[in-house]
Design an enzyme around this catalytic site. Structure first.
Site, PDB file in Angstrom:
ATOM      1  N   LYS A  98      14.053 -13.236   8.163  1.00  0.00           N
ATOM      2  CA  LYS A  98      13.056 -12.687   7.644  1.00  0.00           C
ATOM      3  C   LYS A  98      12.240 -13.784   6.788  1.00  0.00           C
ATOM      4  O   LYS A  98      13.554 -14.851   6.276  1.00  0.00           O
ATOM      5  CB  LYS A  98      12.929 -11.396   7.089  1.00  0.00           C
ATOM      6  CG  LYS A  98      12.204 -10.286   6.705  1.00  0.00           C
ATOM      7  CD  LYS A  98      11.757  -9.691   8.220  1.00  0.00           C
ATOM      8  CE  LYS A  98      10.598  -9.001   8.115  1.00  0.00           C
ATOM      9  NZ  LYS A  98      10.415  -7.616   8.413  1.00  0.00           N
ATOM     10  N   GLY A 120       2.142  10.565  10.941  1.00  0.00           N
ATOM     11  CA  GLY A 120       1.655   9.070  10.982  1.00  0.00           C
ATOM     12  C   GLY A 120       1.173   8.459  12.288  1.00  0.00           C
ATOM     13  O   GLY A 120       1.870   9.203  13.354  1.00  0.00           O
ATOM     14  N   VAL A 121      -0.189   8.918  12.953  1.00  0.00           N
ATOM     15  CA  VAL A 121      -0.586   8.918  13.862  1.00  0.00           C
ATOM     16  C   VAL A 121      -1.671   7.528  14.392  1.00  0.00           C
ATOM     17  O   VAL A 121      -2.630   7.195  14.445  1.00  0.00           O
ATOM     18  CB  VAL A 121      -1.088   9.998  14.731  1.00  0.00           C
ATOM     19  CG1 VAL A 121      -0.627  10.992  15.558  1.00  0.00           C
ATOM     20  CG2 VAL A 121      -1.844  11.171  14.237  1.00  0.00           C
ATOM     21  N   GLY A 122      -0.433   5.982  13.566  1.00  0.00           N
ATOM     22  CA  GLY A 122      -1.277   5.013  13.397  1.00  0.00           C
ATOM     23  C   GLY A 122      -1.389   4.308  14.981  1.00  0.00           C
ATOM     24  O   GLY A 122      -0.965   4.751  16.187  1.00  0.00           O
ATOM     25  N   VAL A 181       2.107   3.450  16.475  1.00  0.00           N
ATOM     26  CA  VAL A 181       3.340   3.399  16.853  1.00  0.00           C
ATOM     27  C   VAL A 181       2.777   4.947  17.261  1.00  0.00           C
ATOM     28  O   VAL A 181       2.813   5.498  18.433  1.00  0.00           O
ATOM     29  CB  VAL A 181       4.101   3.187  16.234  1.00  0.00           C
ATOM     30  CG1 VAL A 181       5.276   4.299  17.540  1.00  0.00           C
ATOM     31  CG2 VAL A 181       4.924   1.493  15.967  1.00  0.00           C
TER      32      VAL A 181
END
Ligand SMILES: NC(=O)c1ccc[n+]([C@@H]2O[C@H](COP(=O)([O-])OP(=O)(O)OC[C@H]3O[C@@H](n4cnc5c(N)ncnc54)[C@H](O)[C@@H]3O)[C@@H](O)[C@H]2O)c1
Length: 369
Positions: free
Chosen positions: A96, A196-198, A200
């Site tokens: 990372k 969370g309906v972002g 993904v």
């Protein structure tokens, strides 16, 4: 003859926790610092493991309070990438990168070119991609100076937005959970509550609606929940309520640390399967879920679809190839659930052992050759 080193080196004063002490508490292969005075670039790349292949992981651009905070974060994130890639069966290691600073103030074309040169100097031991604070256009600039970047747009030979692949991996995980708990991978008629309906979560809602799943959703963004209600007939509840909704599966797809000492006793589901990273607030939460009889599908196994999609770029990307690779998450989870039952350990521990077994096998193969 004078002392060979300045007096401070010979003093018995306990030094402040320095870079090597911070790194020394972990098991990383190497850590690299990149600077460019002209653009203000200060970046750290942590390579946790290359046992399974080149270390793959995104670049986080964040205004860390100090260098140590950035170092601790990059060490933690790179280690989790090793486990994610290993559990997904990828020939990739874990790494990372972090760039220290506020991207709104510091990001520039020149900075990303300087960053690309830094990555290029690592000669492919680390391969980067976008992450929090960086974008695909940023990575396109990085890609002008180094080949060691992935997740570029489809028209540039990349794999594009990883979110639909991540959602597909969550569906594969739900099917594994369904087989384990209810003896069928058919999801029709199940009730799933998505927080969370972002990128993904919305993609997941679309896929589950196609599978005949009853949906309940919550999001701080009312436009997103409104669209889920209009397009998939989802029931909308308040953000504070969603984890308490009676359902078959609770699916955290917003932020991390959602499963904690306060929320777990309130859950009214049989299983937790979501895309959010670091869902367990602390390791003890895995036992808390087990004690409540709730099957937890470990996040780093469930949400590997995005990294699998990026890894599928090797040798030429195709969505079909990526889909086949992502769907293997189903079999990986089934094995993890079996191990958890057989050994009487949490699914989280079983998933860690699953990944570690693959890493150790690669290491001992490397030692033999
Ligand atoms: N995008 C990927 O491919 C991918 C891959 C692996 C893991 N993840 C993880 O999955 C999660 C979702 O990622 P994403 O790309 O969809 O992000 P996103 O930002 O597109 O979506 C997150 C959604 O959660 C909502 N949200 C934020 N805080 C909330 C709260 N307190 N309560 C309810 N809703 C809230 C936001 O409004 C947004 O709609 C993140 O934890 C991310 O790290 C994503």
């Amino acid at each position: 003859m004078g002392a060979p080193y300045p007096a401070a080196h010979n003093s018995h004063r306990r030094p402040a926790l320095g870079v090597f002490e911070t790194i020394g508490t972990e098991t990383h292969e190497s850590v690299h610092f990149g600077v460019d005075a002209a653009t203000g670039l200060q970046a750290i790349v942590a390579i946790h493991s290359t046992a399974l292949g080149p270390a793959l992981g995104g670049t986080r651009f964040y205004p860390y309070s100090d260098t140590r905070a950035a170092l601790v974060d990059v060490l933690r994130l790179s280690k989790s990438m090793t486990y994610k890639a290993a559990a997904a069966g990828l020939a990739q290691g874990g790494g990372k990168a972090v760039i220290i600073g506020d991207p709104a103030k510091l990001a520039s074309e020149e900075l990303f070119r300087a960053y690309g040169r830094f990555i290029d100097g690592l000669a492919g031991r680390y391969i980067t991609a976008e992450d929090v604070g960086t974008t695909v256009p940023n990575m396109e600039i990085v890609g002008t100076v180094t080949p060691f970047v992935r997740g570029l747009p489809v028209e540039n030979g990349g794999s594009g937005d990883p979110s639909p692949a991540t959602a597909r991996g969550v569906v594969a995980s739900l099917r594994a959970v369904s087989s384990h708990l209810w003896g069928t991978s058919d999801l029709r008629g199940r009730r799933v509550a998505i927080k969370g309906v972002g990128k993904v979560g919305f993609s997941l809602a679309a896929m589950l609606a196609d599978h005949g799943v009853e949906l309940v959703v919550a999001d701080i963004n009312e436009q997103a929940t409104g669209a889920a209600a209009d397009q998939f007939g989802a029931e909308v509840v308040a953000v504070e309520e969603i984890h308490r909704v009676e359902c078959d599966v609770y699916s955290p797809c917003a932020l991390g640390a959602d499963l904690n000492g306060e929320a777990i006793p309130q859950l009214a589901c049989a299983a937790v399967v979501g895309s959010a990273n670091n869902q367990l607030a602390e390791p003890a939460d895995a036992q808390r879920l087990t004690a409540r009889g709730i099957l937890y599908a470990p996040d780093f196994v469930v949400n590997a679809g995005g990294i699998i999609n990026i890894a599928a770029e090797a040798g030429g990307y195709s969505p079909e190839k990526s889909n086949i690779m992502v769907d293997r998450i189903h079999d990986n989870l089934r094995e993890i659930f079996r191990t958890s039952v057989e050994l009487g350990i949490s699914t989280e521990e079983a998933a860690e052992r699953f990944a570690e077994t693959r890493i150790e096998a690669a290491k001992s193969q490397g030692d033999e050759s």
